[in-house]
Scaffold this active site. Structure first.
Site, PDB file in Angstrom:
ATOM      1  N   ASP A 481       0.892  -1.098   0.000  1.00 44.44           N
ATOM      2  CA  ASP A 481       0.134   0.186   0.216  1.00 44.44           C
ATOM      3  C   ASP A 481       0.857   1.331  -0.131  1.00 44.44           C
ATOM      4  O   ASP A 481       2.084   1.015   0.438  1.00 44.44           O
ATOM      5  CB  ASP A 481      -0.943  -0.223   1.255  1.00 44.44           C
ATOM      6  N   ASP A 551     -11.068   1.881  -2.967  1.00 44.41           N
ATOM      7  CA  ASP A 551     -11.591   1.530  -1.558  1.00 44.41           C
ATOM      8  C   ASP A 551     -13.028   1.673  -1.475  1.00 44.41           C
ATOM      9  O   ASP A 551     -13.825   1.324  -0.500  1.00 44.41           O
ATOM     10  CB  ASP A 551     -10.938   2.702  -0.498  1.00 44.41           C
TER      11      ASP A 551
HETATM   12  C1  GLA Z   1      -5.720   1.789   2.192  1.00 44.03           C
HETATM   13  C2  GLA Z   1      -6.127   0.611   1.299  1.00 44.03           C
HETATM   14  C3  GLA Z   1      -7.183  -0.055   2.168  1.00 44.03           C
HETATM   15  C4  GLA Z   1      -6.755  -0.535   3.355  1.00 44.03           C
HETATM   16  C5  GLA Z   1      -6.092   0.578   4.216  1.00 44.03           C
HETATM   17  C6  GLA Z   1      -5.524   0.305   5.351  1.00 44.03           C
HETATM   18  O1  GLA Z   1      -6.766   2.789   2.163  1.00 44.03           O
HETATM   19  O2  GLA Z   1      -6.593   0.933   0.071  1.00 44.03           O
HETATM   20  O3  GLA Z   1      -7.644  -1.198   1.415  1.00 44.03           O
HETATM   21  O4  GLA Z   1      -5.860  -1.414   3.404  1.00 44.03           O
HETATM   22  O5  GLA Z   1      -5.357   1.581   3.429  1.00 44.03           O
HETATM   23  O6  GLA Z   1      -4.721   1.493   6.087  1.00 44.03           O
END
Ligand code: GLA
Length: 745
Positions: A481, A551
């Site tokens: 990420d 997300d």
């Molecule tokens: C990002 C990712 C999510 C999750 C969060 C965790 O927003 O896109 O899927 O993993 O971080 O903090």
């Protein structure tokens, strides 16, 4: 595929259905863009450069050199010497001048496709592609521009890149180097050009946006240190009235994950100059004598079959010549991710309870998301401290993973290796490892800073963390990420005159780390991610076969996100999960079945607390899992056809994957909004073999789809494409239908 006509000084670059022709004119050797469009025979079309009409070329009319330069369709325009359209390169020489002009020096044509030093790039075997290496030079600066053009035998894409080489004995500072410049002639017959870009935001990435091309410059870009949620490194130039399967579109896509500029400039003569490359804002690169700079690769596609033709060419390019992962053509494990299930509030027992329940439904992998390390109970601390939080996970990763494996699931993990929380042991030990400008309080975003990866020591630290986490247990999958953008562009490591190199050096370090990762752990399934889909770009696909799309997991929001993403990327790359309702991002409630249908057009997985969702939802999972096992290959390897867009019509969405041999297809229909007093919906189904006869099944193998009015009837591809079928409207909003079309034996 590539030929040089020496008498007319023309280069013919040919893909299966398109020709790209460039020429060299005049004694000085101006490289010019001649033609890009439908494939044509190799004839002398150099007249298209208008060198036989006033103001002529400089050798015939030096008096109007300026007019020539400002009108000539240049293949790689420079700066400050008479062409007032925006140039592709700008350099600052030792005397303080910024002028540059590249002229023909020599060329080579060879089989295959070279890689690009330190950068993601397409690849091909010797018999699959040919490359033109066009060497240009500014004789005054003794600066060489090596332009590479590769054409592929099996897809209508051309890739280009540029390397600048300082052959002089003085340093030179590059202030701008575009990877692609293309001057397209006015095309009255195609009607006014439309610009197509993908815009977005967090949780609504890559929404298609058309606008008429006006005079002056139309551009999208990112200066965020990543390709970004907001704009996408893509620009399309489409003929008036373009549809899914008709009209012309030129598509330009940048194979890079950092700052970019994509621009179309409509000139006084109605020609259009396209530029695509690293954004010149906050970019500089100093070349000492003998040094070179490799700019990233850019992809050009000319589709004569509308948007769909462009999508399919790009999908074939990325599947065949960009994604290297061993998982590319493999069935991906169906995963369940705990982020929307628990957020930071979990422990070993909770994860194991999810794993046990998941196993019962046929799910194959548990992914532990953010919150397992350091002091990380919310997003205010802990990034950089990649040691297991034994309070949450007693016995550490090894114990947890062994237990998950014992249940019969694979195990995956989340990391955000590029970041540092101010509240972390790492920051307390190395505050100078964060990107910041001394004397300024650095801007926080999600209460975190970005690590200065231009510093090799920091890069090495990051690698050691990744290696030790992945080496500590049987980890099959990593979600990498990157949850904030770059600001405060200062580095405690780089000297003052190199600070402008920070963003690109950062990107090169990310690429090096990912290269190291997939080399050291070749069986690992890597999924890139950036606050959802802020680094969903072709650059990252060189390292990971899939990227978390957004997300936003709401089935309706996903329609637009996945449509925009699939415009450029194969469905197999789109991370897509079924989540719980009310949806955590928009609060919408959609049927579990529809959520499943939408996620089936991506990598497919779950992101919910399977121990707590309603029983009637949980009961649907085994059937969804079976559908995935039955159809994953069709989705992953098929040709993509977009049939209708909710974005356009306000009621429904419809798309399809067709097996390359046209023997079967999967059609997904989502009725977002029902309508009173409506007749059944007529759907024309393109892409099938007109001569083949197809049976239309629903989700139950062998059973005719009940939603189709010609229930049980077998129809030819010709009838399906032209007459179409009638679909009964689902009752209520958000209903969906899956049709499996199979050639009759
Ligand atoms: C990002 C990712 C999510 C999750 C969060 C965790 O927003 O896109 O899927 O993993 O971080 O903090």
């Amino acid at each position: 595929m590539i030929a040089y006509d020496e008498s007319n000084r023309l280069f013919f670059l040919e893909t299966p259905h398109t020709s790209y022709i460039l020429g060299i004119v005049d004694e000085e050797g101006f490289p010019g863009q001649v033609y890009y469009g439908a494939r044509v025979p190799r004839e002398d079309v150099s007249y298209l450069m208008r060198t036989k009409e006033p103001p002529f070329v400089p050798s015939e009319n030096a008096r109007e050199r300026g007019s020539f330069l400002d009108r000539f369709p240049s293949e790689y325009p420079g700066n400050a010497l008479g062409d007032y359209r925006e140039g592709a390169a700008e350099v600052l020489d030792g005397d303080g001048h910024r002028a540059v002009q590249f002229l023909y020096k020599e060329h080579r044509i060879y089989d295959g496709k070279p890689g690009l030093e330190g950068l993601p790039a397409t690849f091909a075997k010797e018999n699959e592609a040919q490359t033109l290496e066009l060497v240009l030079e500014d004789p005054v600066l003794r600066l060489r521009a090596v332009l590479l053009y590769t054409v592929f035998a099996d897809t209508d894409a051309i890739v280009r890149s540029v390397r600048l080489v300082n052959d002089s004995d003085r340093p030179v500072r590059i202030e701008k180097v575009m990877s692609l410049a293309l001057d397209l002639e006015p095309e009255e017959s195609l009607g006014p050009w439309q610009v197509l870009t993908l815009h977005g935001s967090w949780a609504r990435e890559r929404q298609m946006d058309f606008r008429p091309l006006g005079y002056g410059k139309t551009s999208v870009g990112s200066t965020k240190g990543e390709s970004s949620h907001q704009e996408h490194p893509f620009l399309g130039l489409a003929s008036a009235g373009i549809t899914q399967e008709s009209g012309i579109i030129y598509g330009f896509h940048f194979l890079y994950s950092g700052n970019f500029l994509a621009q179309a400039e409509k000139t006084q003569f109605d020609s259009v100059r396209i530029l695509l490359g690293i954004h010149p804002a906050n970019f500089e690169w100093t070349l000492a004598p003998g040094e070179h700079f490799q700019a990233p690769e850019a992809v050009c596609v000319c589709s004569l079959q509308g948007l769909g033709g462009m999508s399919r060419s790009l999908h074939d390019l990325y599947r065949g010549h960009l994604i290297r992962s061993p998982y590319l053509h493999k069935e991906r494990p169906i995963l369940i991710n705990n982020w929307e299930a628990t957020y930071f509030d979990f422990n070993t027992e909770k994860l194991l309870s999810i794993a046990r329940e998941a196993k019962k439904s046929g799910i194959e992998m548990l992914v532990m998301d953010d919150g397992w390390f350091g002091k990380r109970d919310d997003d205010n601390s802990g990034l950089g401290d990649w040691t297991v939080n034994e309070k949450k996970l007693p016995g550490g990763l090894k114990y947890l993973v062994e237990e998950v494996n014992r249940i019969g699931l694979k195990f995956g993990i989340w990391m955000e290796p590029e970041m540092i929380s101010p509240d972390s042991d790492l920051y307390r030990a190395h505050p100078d490892w964060a990107i910041a400008i001394p004397g300024r309080v650095p801007c926080r975003s999600r209460n975190q800073f970005v690590l200065d990866l231009s510093n090799p020591q920091v890069e090495e630290y990051v690698w050691s963390c990744i290696e030790s986490v992945l080496g500590s247990a049987n980890i099959a999958y990593l979600k990498w990420d990157m949850n904030r953008q770059l600001t405060d562009l200062g580095s405690a490591y780089l000297p003052a005159d190199r600070t402008g190199e920070l963003c690109h050096r950062y990107m090169l370090a990310v690429y090096r780390l990912q290269e190291r990762l997939i080399t050291r752990f070749p069986d690992l399934l890597l999924e890139n991610c950036s606050g959802g889909g802020a680094r969903f770009d072709p650059g990252m696909l060189y390292y990971s076969p899939q990227i978390w799309c957004s997300d936003d997991t709401d089935a309706v929001e996903r329609l637009g996100i996945q449509e925009g993403t699939a415009l450029l990327y194969p469905l197999s790359t789109m991370g897509a999960h079924v989540s719980d309702c009310p949806n955590h991002t928009v609060g919408r409630v959609t049927p579990f079945r529809t959520r499943g249908h939408v996620a089936l057009s991506g990598t497919f997985g779950y992101e919910l607390d399977i121990t707590r969702i309603p029983e009637e939802d949980r009961a649907q999972i085994p059937a969804q899992v079976a559908t995935y096992h039955r159809l994953h290959e069709l989705v992953r390897e098929g040709d993509y056809y977009r049939i209708a867009s909710f974005r356009d019509n306000g009621f429904y969405d419809c798309w399809m994957s067709v097996r390359k041999d046209r023997s079967e297809a999967l059609l997904t229909f989502v009725q977002v909004r029902n309508r009173p007093n409506a007749v059944s919906r007529r759907i024309r189904i393109p892409g099938l073999d007109p001569a083949k006869i197809y049976r239309i099944e629903g989700e139950i193998p062998g059973e005719p789809a009940p939603e189709v009015l010609c229930h049980g009837q077998a129809l030819s591809g010709a009838v399906l494409a032209n007459a179409g079928i009638l679909l009964k409207n689902p009752w209520g909003d958000f209903g969906s239908i899956l049709l499996h079309l199979r050639e009759m034996a």
